[in-house]
Design an enzyme around this catalytic site. Structure first.
Site, PDB file in Angstrom:
ATOM      1  CD  GLU A 162     -18.925 -61.892 -16.434  1.00 16.83           C
ATOM      2  OE1 GLU A 162     -19.451 -62.108 -15.324  1.00 16.83           O
ATOM      3  OE2 GLU A 162     -19.209 -62.547 -17.457  1.00 16.83           O
TER       4      GLU A 162
ATOM      5  CG  ASP B 218     -15.311 -68.627 -18.677  1.00 14.88           C
ATOM      6  OD1 ASP B 218     -15.884 -67.763 -19.357  1.00 14.88           O
ATOM      7  OD2 ASP B 218     -15.902 -69.364 -17.860  1.00 14.88           O
TER       8      ASP B 218
ATOM      9  NE  ARG C 197     -20.073 -69.766 -22.176  1.00 18.20           N
ATOM     10  CZ  ARG C 197     -20.000 -69.315 -20.929  1.00 18.20           C
ATOM     11  NH1 ARG C 197     -19.896 -68.010 -20.699  1.00 18.20           N
ATOM     12  NH2 ARG C 197     -20.021 -70.140 -19.907  1.00 18.20           N
TER      13      ARG C 197
ATOM     14  CG  HIS D 103     -13.892 -65.151 -19.243  1.00 19.11           C
ATOM     15  ND1 HIS D 103     -14.668 -65.160 -18.119  1.00 19.11           N
ATOM     16  CD2 HIS D 103     -12.631 -65.449 -18.841  1.00 19.11           C
ATOM     17  CE1 HIS D 103     -13.904 -65.479 -17.068  1.00 19.11           C
ATOM     18  NE2 HIS D 103     -12.664 -65.651 -17.494  1.00 19.11           N
TER      19      HIS D 103
END
Length: 319
Positions: free
Chosen positions: A198, A16, A295, A262
């Protein structure tokens, strides 16, 4: 081009990712850490300099109660001459009771000055729905003197579908208008494993406002979609937003990039637009992908097509 150049991480194990370029030209980086227990910041004079910049913890989760679990997706914003951090958090005894919160810095140095908790984002006086259910991934952008808050929230009744909403802001800690839904998972690629929209992110160019978002579960199927609207249109009119039929970025096995999403946007020192996103180097995940630490934050130059729309291509590396 060698694929190892294309899929090389920018900053490892930072999901993110959010990059803020301040008015003085300096760059700030924040992201979710694998333990989901704190908020970290880095600062550098160049975008690439963030890779080796010292990482400082500016806030830690509570031991109990609100903001004690799942510290997710922080974003750093400079609004009205002050620094704010927006993030999502749950509770130790109710770990999925995720809500959006905000911190305010008491000085002009966000890495070293004191941060104060301002609590959960306050909805407008006429809004009885916002933040009643699972809510996260808030971003803020300004347009023509007004600030807008965009976030993901699951509907509070029925099937738990995650939609994206927008509202105009009264202040950095309170909304001025009731929520307006911009997108819900309409297509098959937004409904893989779970139905999710999202992680909104905004970039303005060529007379339009583009809003990217992430869709589906957080494994290999995670991908990026996009909405856009003309800069002269009413941002709170959902009918004025155009939603792209297909994802603008998805997994590419040939390059070894899986579950991209993200993202945030920034610019290089010369003004070149850059997409900062996360992605894994493998498809197979043992257990819940939410708790897989790999990630990695990555960079991609954003090109623009003849219509003035952004083009997301892994081959457009940032040197």
């Amino acid at each position: 081009m060698d694929s190892t150049q294309i899929n090389k991480p920018f900053i490892e194990q930072r999901a993110d990712p959010y990059v803020c370029r301040h008015t003085d030209g300096s760059y700030y980086f924040t992201a979710s850490v694998p333990d989901y227990d704190r908020i970290v910041l880095r600062r550098a004079n160049t975008l690439r300099g963030l890779q080796d910049a010292e990482e400082i913890t500016v806030w830690k989760r509570h031991k109990r109660g609100k903001m004690s679990e799942h510290i997710w997706a922080p974003e750093l914003h400079y609004l009205d001459g002050r620094w704010f951090l927006y993030f999502a958090a749950g509770r130790r005894k109710h770990i999925w009771k995720i809500r959006p919160y905000v911190l305010e810095c008491m000085g002009q140095d966000p890495l070293h000055d004191r941060w104060v908790e301002r609590g959960k984002i306050r909805r407008s006086n006429d809004d009885i729905y916002s933040f009643k259910a699972f809510s996260l991934d808030a971003t803020v952008f300004e347009h023509r003197g007004e600030k807008y808050f965009v976030w993901a929230e699951k509907v509070s009744v029925g099937i738990q579908i995650s939609n994206i909403y927008i509202a105009r802001m009264e202040s950095p800690v309170k909304l001025a208008t009731a929520q307006v839904m911009l997108t819900t998972p309409d297509y098959d690629w937004e409904r893989q494993d779970i139905w999710v929209n999202e992680a909104p992110a905004v970039i303005k160019k060529n007379g339009r406002i583009f809003l990217t978002y992430s869709a589906s579960a957080t494994g290999e199927c995670y991908c990026m979609g996009m909405l856009s609207i003309g800069e002269d249109e009413d941002l709170l009119d959902p009918r004025a937003w155009k939603k792209e039929r297909y994802p603008v970025l998805k997994s590419d096995a040939s390059l070894g990039i899986y579950g991209p999403g993200h993202n945030s946007f920034t610019t290089l020192e010369d003004g070149t637009d850059v997409c900062v996103y996360h992605g894994r180097p493998y498809a197979k995940i043992n257990g819940d992908p939410l708790y897989d630490p790999n990630r990695h934050a990555r960079l991609m130059r954003v090109e623009w097509d003849e219509k003035g729309y952004p083009v997301f291509d892994y081959r457009n590396i940032v040197e």
